[in-house]
Design an enzyme around this catalytic site. Structure first.
Site, PDB file in Angstrom:
ATOM      1  N   LYS A  74      10.358 -22.902  -3.819  1.00 58.48           N
ATOM      2  CA  LYS A  74      11.040 -22.333  -2.648  1.00 58.48           C
ATOM      3  C   LYS A  74      11.702 -21.008  -3.016  1.00 58.48           C
ATOM      4  O   LYS A  74      11.572 -20.013  -2.307  1.00 58.48           O
ATOM      5  CB  LYS A  74      12.103 -23.312  -2.121  1.00 58.48           C
ATOM      6  CG  LYS A  74      11.509 -24.523  -1.418  1.00 58.48           C
ATOM      7  CD  LYS A  74      12.571 -25.548  -1.079  1.00 58.48           C
ATOM      8  CE  LYS A  74      11.948 -26.796  -0.453  1.00 58.48           C
ATOM      9  NZ  LYS A  74      12.905 -27.877  -0.207  1.00 58.48           N
ATOM     10  N   GLN A 133      18.843 -29.529  -2.159  1.00 60.79           N
ATOM     11  CA  GLN A 133      17.623 -30.333  -2.301  1.00 60.79           C
ATOM     12  C   GLN A 133      17.966 -31.823  -2.262  1.00 60.79           C
ATOM     13  O   GLN A 133      18.835 -32.286  -3.007  1.00 60.79           O
ATOM     14  CB  GLN A 133      16.913 -29.974  -3.618  1.00 60.79           C
ATOM     15  CG  GLN A 133      15.593 -30.683  -3.832  1.00 60.79           C
ATOM     16  CD  GLN A 133      14.515 -30.250  -2.834  1.00 60.79           C
ATOM     17  OE1 GLN A 133      14.434 -29.105  -2.428  1.00 60.79           O
ATOM     18  NE2 GLN A 133      13.700 -31.192  -2.428  1.00 60.79           N
ATOM     19  N   ASP A 144      17.632 -25.876   6.627  1.00 63.14           N
ATOM     20  CA  ASP A 144      16.864 -27.123   6.611  1.00 63.14           C
ATOM     21  C   ASP A 144      16.869 -27.800   7.984  1.00 63.14           C
ATOM     22  O   ASP A 144      16.102 -28.734   8.219  1.00 63.14           O
ATOM     23  CB  ASP A 144      17.450 -28.103   5.577  1.00 63.14           C
ATOM     24  CG  ASP A 144      16.608 -28.157   4.308  1.00 63.14           C
ATOM     25  OD1 ASP A 144      15.430 -27.759   4.359  1.00 63.14           O
ATOM     26  OD2 ASP A 144      17.143 -28.592   3.266  1.00 63.14           O
TER      27      ASP A 144
END
Ligand code: NAP
Length: 301
Positions: free
Chosen positions: A63, A107, A130
């Site tokens: 990412k 994460q 997210d």
């Protein structure tokens, strides 16, 4: 295979090439990032990884690398597995207050001493790239603009590209979503509802999964069970999106759908790897650029 043996002479499904589609999405995000940078605004992404889970470390590295290729400035913080919730929330507070950071990503999963909901709730919804914050999920449920979880948003982009090429639309279709997580299943179902599909959500307590799948013009599999969906379950002519990722002992990746069998019944299908995965990363870049544009009130004037 039996379809061929039986002389059905079915054509194999169109393969929805996530790598090629993601390249298009990245190019668009890159163009918009360049425009921002030309105006003196550099989009910034902050990523936290708690613990040493090797799979998570690979995801995070990919990412960060992808964002840097676009000119997005990335800050990565690797924290020990013993990090307390208070310490992680303090880091999020610092990033929330930092005007150069447009997107914050922690994460998942995090070690069990940290409550996932506490960290999701702490992230400024304007920086929630997210799309897991209840504010953004609420906007999605209301059919209003907000930051949407990367995987389901990426799937919608895939469907749009496929639809444009083949004259297909989710509107009016029966869509079946397998899985109800807030990361994939629920936002996926809301996006499809907003796109005028008629949506059924299935989960581990759903009886007769095969019966539901057999009704689906559009199937989204996000259960995390390797090859749970058998080829024979698929409605002939369906569009099949396989979100699942499983790494076998041989290192090979497979999905929730038995691809080899399903591709002789579906009209279109995503492979694993090379399907939804690349779209998720490309959508993260899109979300970061969008968050930057929104937060810094960039106008095109
Ligand atoms: P998750 O949080 O574990 O959710 C799985 C969902 O599937 C749950 O709602 C669960 O039902 C349901 N389920 C599990 N077993 C089932 C069964 N036998 N029959 C019917 N439903 C079943 O997983 P997730 O985060 O949504 O991820 C799902 C999969 O997608 C995983 O393989 C993950 O690695 C993959 N993934 C891929 C990407 C990508 O970029 N390609 C991104 C995210 C996730 P209950 O709610 O009843 O427990």
């Amino acid at each position: 295979m039996s379809d061929i043996d039986m002389g059905a002479a079915r054509m194999a499904a169109t393969v929805l090439d996530g790598k090629a589609m993601a390249a298009m999405l990245r190019a668009e995000a890159q163009r918009d990032a360049k425009e921002l940078i030309a105006k003196g605004i550099t989009p910034g992404l902050a990523v936290a990884l708690v613990g040493e889970d090797p799979a998570s470390a690979v995801y995070v590295r990919n990412k960060v690398k992808a964002c840097e290729e676009l000119g997005i400035v990335s800050t990565m913080q690797t924290l020990p597995a013993t990090t307390s919730e208070t310490e992680l929330l303090a880091l999020i507070d610092r990033w929330n207050a930092d005007p150069s950071i447009d997107g914050i990503l922690v994460q998942l999963p995090v070690p069990k001493q940290i409550r996932t909901n506490a960290l999701i709730d702490r992230i400024d919804p304007a920086k929630d790239v997210d799309g897991f914050h209840p504010h953004n999920l609420g906007l999605l449920a209301a059919g209003r603009a907000g930051l949407v979880a990367c995987t389901p948003a990426g799937v919608m982009k895939m469907l749009a590209i496929y639809g444009k090429a083949y004259g297909w639309t989710p509107a009016g279709k029966r869509a079946v979503v397998l899985g109800r997580s807030i990361t994939v299943g629920k936002p996926m179902a809301m996006l499809l509802t907003n796109a005028d599909a008629t949506v059924t959500i299935c989960h581990s307590r759903t009886p007769d999964l095969a019966g539901h799948v057999a009704q689906a013009d559009l199937l989204i599999a996000a259960v995390g069970q390797r090859h749970l969906v058998q080829g024979g379950w698929i409605k002939p002519g369906a569009v099949v999106i396989d979100v699942g990722i499983h790494r076998g002992d041989d290192g090979k990746l497979t999905g929730d759908v038995d691809y080899e069998a399903a591709r002789w019944r579906a009209a279109a299908i995503t492979p694993v790897p090379g399907g939804v995965g690349p779209m998720t990363i490309a959508q993260l870049m899109r979300n970061t650029v969008d968050a930057c544009t929104q937060r810094r009130a960039v106008t095109n004037a």
